[in-house]
Every structure is written in structure tokens, then in C-alpha cells.
Scaffold this motif. Structure first.
Motif: not given
Length: 175
Positions: A36-59
Motif C-alpha cells: 500500500l503506497l502513497g502517490r508520491k512514493t508510487f511515482e518514484i518507485w514506478a520509475d525505478y523498480w520495473p527495471s531494477h527488480a533484481e534488487h527486490w525479488q517479486g516487486i
């Protein structure tokens, strides 16, 4: 490159406190769970995690619930948008996996204020930054918690896991 809102200029302050014990704790905290994320955190994460998932399996596979009155969709798979506190309450009362909140300070304040928190994982670092977002701002709901686990890393980070214990008890010291 952390959130610089409010003039915050200390991005990257966590990195010097990384050590083996802290890494073990983080691996435990990063086990897949819906988020469960707030909008600002989600926007930051949506820019980062899709292409860095090797650092957080299952994200990329878990469901990301996002509280936002302005966003309705995202290219980041498994993103579900919630509009208000009632949506969060319905989610909390539904069957399913545990839901974790990361960052999202305004969202955490909303959850605390409305008695929607069952467990806290607090990481307390041995420094002060002078400014930044506050976790316990705007009146958290009075509630007692029980410490169920604590760890102190070699670099001085205190990791404390608290579970909800009920109402605040009062008394007189020395009685």
C-alpha cells in the motif's frame, strides 16, 4: 535522489549505514507482500523498480495498492488505485495476504490517525538531519504496541518490530 520536497537535501543518507546485519533484516522485510503506497512514493518507485527488480525479488509481481485522488492507472503491472480511506478500510478487512507500507509518510499518518495499523517496523538511525518528513505528525491514534523483535546493527541502526497491543494504559509512577 530521494524526495526533495520541502527543501530536503540529504538524499542518500541511508547508504553509509548499510552492513551485513542490516542487509539480513532488509531481506526479511523485502519478502513478497502486497504493498500500500502513497502517490508520491508510487511515482518514484514506478520509475525505478520495473527495471531494477533484481534488487527486490517479486516487486513487480505483487499488487501495489496506491492511494491517490489524481492517478487512475499506471504501466507498472499489478497496480490498483484506491481513492479514499474507505477503500483502504475495505482492503484491510478483505481476505488476502499481509499488506506492507513503505515510505509514504502522509499515508502512514492517515493510517495511524484512523487506527488502521496492526504492526510497525521502525528503523532508527544514529543521526539527525534537521528536516524531512515526520512519521508521527498530525496526531496518531493513541494505541499501545508490544515489542516483538529488536536488532541493533553494527553501524548503530535500531530495528524494532512492534505489534498492536490495545489501548494505552495509564498509571502513576512509583505506585
Amino acid at each position: 535522489m530521494e524526495d526533495t520536497s520541502g527543501g530536503f537535501e540529504h538524499g542518500g543518507w541511508v547508504a553509509p549505514y548499510d552492513d551485513e546485519v542490516g542487509d539480513e533484516v532488509m531481506q526479511k522485510l523485502l519478502k513478497p507482500a502486497d504493498l500500500l503506497l502513497g502517490r508520491k512514493t508510487f511515482e518514484i518507485w514506478a520509475d525505478y523498480w520495473p527495471s531494477h527488480a533484481e534488487h527486490w525479488q517479486g516487486i513487480n509481481d505483487v499488487t501495489k495498492y496506491v492511494l491517490s485522488s489524481t492517478m487512475n492507472d499506471s504501466d507498472w503491472k499489478n497496480s490498483v488505485f484506491l481513492k479514499n480511506r474507505t477503500d483502504i478500510e475495505n482492503l484491510k478487512n478483505s481476505e488476502g495476504t499481509d499488506i506492507k507500507v513503505w515510505g509514504s509518510s502522509k499515508l502512514v499518518q492517515l493510517l495511524m490517525k484512523n487506527d488502521l495499523v496492526d504492526e510497525l517496523w521502525l528503523l532508527i538511525y544514529p543521526l539527525t538531519l534537521g528536516k524531512g518528513k515526520k512519521l508521527f505528525d498530525n496526531g496518531a491514534f493513541p494505541r499501545a504496541y508490544t515489542l516483538v523483535e529488536s536488532i541493533v546493527t553494527p553501524k548503530g541502526v535500531i530495528v524494532a518490530n512492534y505489534q498492536r497491543a490495545g489501548k494505552v494504559e495509564t498509571g502513576t509512577v512509583g505506585s
